[in-house]
Every structure is written in structure tokens, then in C-alpha cells.
Design a protein around this motif. Sequence first.
Motif, PDB file in Angstrom:
ATOM      1  N   MET A 209       5.360 -20.991  49.040  1.00 29.45           N
ATOM      2  CA  MET A 209       6.113 -22.054  49.465  1.00 29.45           C
ATOM      3  C   MET A 209       8.116 -21.546  48.467  1.00 29.45           C
ATOM      4  N   CYS A 210       7.384 -21.320  47.400  1.00 27.39           N
ATOM      5  CA  CYS A 210       8.567 -20.865  46.764  1.00 27.39           C
ATOM      6  C   CYS A 210       9.704 -19.973  46.339  1.00 27.39           C
ATOM      7  N   GLU A 211       8.502 -18.621  47.327  1.00 30.29           N
ATOM      8  CA  GLU A 211       8.796 -17.295  47.602  1.00 30.29           C
ATOM      9  C   GLU A 211       9.171 -16.762  46.294  1.00 30.29           C
ATOM     10  N   ASN A 212       7.527 -16.713  45.480  1.00 32.66           N
ATOM     11  CA  ASN A 212       7.683 -16.202  43.082  1.00 32.66           C
ATOM     12  C   ASN A 212       8.645 -16.986  42.749  1.00 32.66           C
ATOM     13  N   ASP A 213      10.381 -17.639  43.695  1.00 34.50           N
ATOM     14  CA  ASP A 213      10.466 -17.885  42.039  1.00 34.50           C
ATOM     15  C   ASP A 213      10.446 -19.566  42.166  1.00 34.50           C
ATOM     16  N   LEU A 214       9.730 -19.419  40.596  1.00 33.98           N
ATOM     17  CA  LEU A 214       9.940 -20.373  40.010  1.00 33.98           C
ATOM     18  C   LEU A 214      10.160 -21.878  39.554  1.00 33.98           C
ATOM     19  N   SER A 215      12.032 -21.141  39.973  1.00 37.42           N
ATOM     20  CA  SER A 215      12.779 -22.544  40.008  1.00 37.42           C
ATOM     21  C   SER A 215      13.374 -23.106  41.123  1.00 37.42           C
ATOM     22  N   LYS A 216      12.701 -22.331  42.106  1.00 33.58           N
ATOM     23  CA  LYS A 216      12.541 -23.750  43.046  1.00 33.58           C
ATOM     24  C   LYS A 216      12.098 -24.728  43.734  1.00 33.58           C
ATOM     25  N   ILE A 217      10.274 -24.721  42.620  1.00 29.61           N
ATOM     26  CA  ILE A 217      10.056 -25.614  43.331  1.00 29.61           C
ATOM     27  C   ILE A 217      10.334 -26.742  42.882  1.00 29.61           C
ATOM     28  N   ASP A 218      10.154 -27.655  44.121  1.00 22.00           N
ATOM     29  CA  ASP A 218       9.938 -28.920  43.818  1.00 22.00           C
ATOM     30  C   ASP A 218       9.436 -29.755  43.931  1.00 22.00           C
ATOM     31  N   ALA A 219       9.292 -30.854  44.191  1.00 23.93           N
ATOM     32  CA  ALA A 219       8.042 -31.765  43.954  1.00 23.93           C
ATOM     33  C   ALA A 219       7.490 -31.921  45.340  1.00 23.93           C
ATOM     34  N   LYS A 220       7.876 -31.868  46.141  1.00 23.56           N
ATOM     35  CA  LYS A 220       7.420 -32.491  47.765  1.00 23.56           C
ATOM     36  C   LYS A 220       6.300 -30.965  48.053  1.00 23.56           C
ATOM     37  N   MET A 221       7.328 -29.722  47.176  1.00 22.62           N
ATOM     38  CA  MET A 221       6.504 -28.827  47.618  1.00 22.62           C
ATOM     39  C   MET A 221       4.283 -28.779  47.186  1.00 22.62           C
ATOM     40  N   ILE A 222       4.954 -29.372  45.743  1.00 22.68           N
ATOM     41  CA  ILE A 222       3.295 -29.491  44.740  1.00 22.68           C
ATOM     42  C   ILE A 222       2.581 -31.066  45.810  1.00 22.68           C
ATOM     43  N   PHE A 223       3.620 -31.366  46.137  1.00 29.47           N
ATOM     44  CA  PHE A 223       2.277 -32.789  47.083  1.00 29.47           C
ATOM     45  C   PHE A 223       1.640 -31.933  48.297  1.00 29.47           C
ATOM     46  N   ASP A 224       2.591 -31.481  49.138  1.00 29.81           N
ATOM     47  CA  ASP A 224       2.698 -30.631  49.924  1.00 29.81           C
ATOM     48  C   ASP A 224       1.093 -29.591  49.807  1.00 29.81           C
ATOM     49  N   ALA A 225       1.434 -29.002  48.767  1.00 30.94           N
ATOM     50  CA  ALA A 225      -0.326 -28.183  48.775  1.00 30.94           C
ATOM     51  C   ALA A 225      -0.961 -29.610  48.542  1.00 30.94           C
ATOM     52  N   TYR A 226      -0.956 -29.971  47.995  1.00 33.95           N
ATOM     53  CA  TYR A 226      -2.158 -30.473  47.516  1.00 33.95           C
ATOM     54  C   TYR A 226      -2.546 -31.452  49.132  1.00 33.95           C
ATOM     55  N   ARG A 227      -2.291 -31.931  49.764  1.00 34.31           N
ATOM     56  CA  ARG A 227      -2.921 -32.297  51.294  1.00 34.31           C
ATOM     57  C   ARG A 227      -3.158 -31.150  51.666  1.00 34.31           C
ATOM     58  N   GLN A 228      -2.666 -29.802  51.448  1.00 40.88           N
ATOM     59  CA  GLN A 228      -3.757 -28.310  51.982  1.00 40.88           C
ATOM     60  C   GLN A 228      -4.407 -28.119  51.242  1.00 40.88           C
ATOM     61  N   GLU A 229      -4.876 -29.336  49.705  1.00 38.18           N
ATOM     62  CA  GLU A 229      -6.098 -28.479  49.318  1.00 38.18           C
ATOM     63  C   GLU A 229      -6.102 -27.338  48.796  1.00 38.18           C
ATOM     64  N   ASP A 230      -4.925 -27.266  47.878  1.00 34.54           N
ATOM     65  CA  ASP A 230      -4.470 -25.997  47.084  1.00 34.54           C
ATOM     66  C   ASP A 230      -5.096 -26.602  45.492  1.00 34.54           C
ATOM     67  N   TYR A 231      -5.709 -25.922  44.937  1.00 28.20           N
ATOM     68  CA  TYR A 231      -6.865 -26.042  43.469  1.00 28.20           C
ATOM     69  C   TYR A 231      -5.369 -26.048  42.784  1.00 28.20           C
ATOM     70  N   LEU A 232      -4.817 -25.847  42.356  1.00 24.24           N
ATOM     71  CA  LEU A 232      -3.315 -25.453  40.918  1.00 24.24           C
ATOM     72  C   LEU A 232      -2.910 -27.168  41.563  1.00 24.24           C
ATOM     73  N   ALA A 233      -2.421 -27.820  43.197  1.00 24.83           N
ATOM     74  CA  ALA A 233      -1.871 -28.302  43.157  1.00 24.83           C
ATOM     75  C   ALA A 233      -2.848 -29.526  42.719  1.00 24.83           C
ATOM     76  N   LYS A 234      -3.805 -29.429  42.475  1.00 24.33           N
ATOM     77  CA  LYS A 234      -4.906 -30.413  42.964  1.00 24.33           C
ATOM     78  C   LYS A 234      -4.873 -31.126  40.883  1.00 24.33           C
ATOM     79  N   GLU A 235      -5.008 -29.839  40.381  1.00 24.70           N
ATOM     80  CA  GLU A 235      -4.771 -29.411  38.706  1.00 24.70           C
ATOM     81  C   GLU A 235      -3.758 -30.510  38.933  1.00 24.70           C
ATOM     82  N   VAL A 236      -2.704 -30.293  38.993  1.00 24.59           N
ATOM     83  CA  VAL A 236      -0.932 -31.273  38.890  1.00 24.59           C
ATOM     84  C   VAL A 236      -1.423 -32.262  39.127  1.00 24.59           C
TER      85      VAL A 236
END
Length: 313
Positions: A209-236
Motif C-alpha cells: 500500500m505504501c510502495e515500501n516507503d514507510l513514510s507514506k503510511i497513514d492510518a487509513k491504510m492500516i484500517f483498510d489492511a485490517y479489513r483485509q485481515e492483514d496480520y500486522l494491521a490486526k496486531e496494531v
Amino acid sequence: MYSIGVDIGGTGIKAGIVDCKGKIIYRDQCKTDVEGGFDKIISDINIMVRKLISDNHIDKNEIKSIGFGVPSFINKQGKVTCVNLKWHEVEFVSKLKEVFSEFNVFAENDATVAALAENKYGSMNNSNISVLITLGTGVGGGIIINGKPFVGAHGMGSEIGHVVIGENIYDCNCGNNGCFETFCSATALIKYTQIILKDYDKNSIIRDMCENDLSKIDAKMIFDAYRQEDYLAKEVIIRFKKYLAIGIAGIVNTIDPDIIAIGGGLSKSSDIILQDLKEMVRNHILYKNEDFADIVVATLGNDAGIIGASLLN
């Protein structure tokens, strides 16, 4: 009669003429010229408010007050220190009264005025004891008791974001460690995700989602990843909700409100945030078998600041 509400933010200033039913009938906004300094911001507000009145043919005698919400604590002398605006003990209230001398002028913390609006017209309508928690870049809070903002003996009340609720991996901007906002803000979510991705080579879709540029990460990405059952997003998110429940339980144990509303940018993901949250809070309150505050999502959105400021008196 009308009131005017002005919501001063770090990037923009919004103003509105509000009728007696809490409806914004005219509005305007401008950029917050932080680099221009305190006097420039006050000048811009003056120009915008007076233009708002004249362009909409409102008689000055029809304006009963102008209220201001500011993202900071206002001390007993009316001075404001705000890092985001680069203000240090500026004579905020006295300057406003000078510039708008023909009007009744009031000012309060922005989260407090948002809570006032939610209590009067929104999600916490007419409850006796209500609390708004704003989850955005930081964590803000407003407490309304019997229709009046609670600000404490010295004006420092309702600073929910700086209640210490645990030990954290980084210090808060205020200098303490473990503040509520270092666990439950958008900034906190992003920082924790970045740390995990940097220190551990985990195969999370957030990297894509962030094209491997960690500075581009935003909160929406994390919640979207959670909805896709991403294990890291779930942990966060699980960690985020754990501390949100602890923070809310502290509020329940302290003032036992009727209702707690969640606002701010993160409230857009209320489907995730509110799920099972009340039972998580129950695990941390003192009287576990008793009824306690409803936990809901705030409903007025970006208008809460203008409406709440207009209600100050």
C-alpha cells in the motif's frame, strides 16, 4: 439572533454564522498562516469574519457573540501557548476583544467546544455528563457537565490525551511517556506500524500500500489492511483498542459519564473501533457488573468546532 463560531486549526481556519437552532447558515475558511505569526492570523480572522457578515447582509446587532475554538489550553489570563501555531504565551483573548470590540467574545479549547456542540445538537444530545474523545493527529477531549464545559480550576481540565495510561516505546511531545495520545492517535498507529515494519521483515500488505516507503503510511491504510485481515494491521489495531479501552475505563472510573462519543479522523473507522469496545472497557472498570456509559460515534464531524464555538457564552 445569530452567533459566529470560529474554529482555528493548524492548517486552516473555519468560520460560520450559526442560527438559534445550531445550523450553520453561512460559512467561510482560510489557510492558517503559521509563518506569518500571531498578528497575521488574527488579522486574517478579522477580515474573514467581517466579510462573512457583510457579504451575507447580516446586521451587526443581530450577532449576539463570537466564539473561538483554539487547539490549546487558555490560561486564566487569556494567554495561549500552542506549538502547532508557534504561539508562546500570546495575549489571545485580550487581542480578540480588542479586534472585535463591538461584540461579546468568548474562547475555549477546540475539543471542548466540539464536545459542547455534540452535547447540544449531536451524539451526546442533552446528556447530563458527557465526554467527547477526539482521535486524530493527537487525542483531544471535552467534558460537558449539565450543559457546561468542564475546564477545571485553572483551565487545564479535559486534557484527556495527556493522561498516562501505560509505558510506551516513545515519549510524547509534552515530555512524558505513556500519554493516551501516544497509544491511540493516528500518529501512534503510524509510528507503531513503521517500527514493526522497519525492525522486522514481515510480509504485510501495508508494504504494498505504501510502495515500501514507510513514510507514506497513514492510518487509513492500516484500517483498510485490517479489513483485509492483514496480520500486522490486526496486531496494531488490537494494541490500539487495548489502550483505548484502558483510557476510557479511566474516564468511567473517574467521572462516570452518561455517554462517551468518539470523534476525530479515526472515527471514520468506527465500525472497527466500536466493535466489542464496550466489553473491553468493562474489563478495566471498577464495578464490572454495573451499567456504565454508552460509547458512540460523534455525528457532527468537521462542523462541531464552528457550532460549539458559537455556543460559548
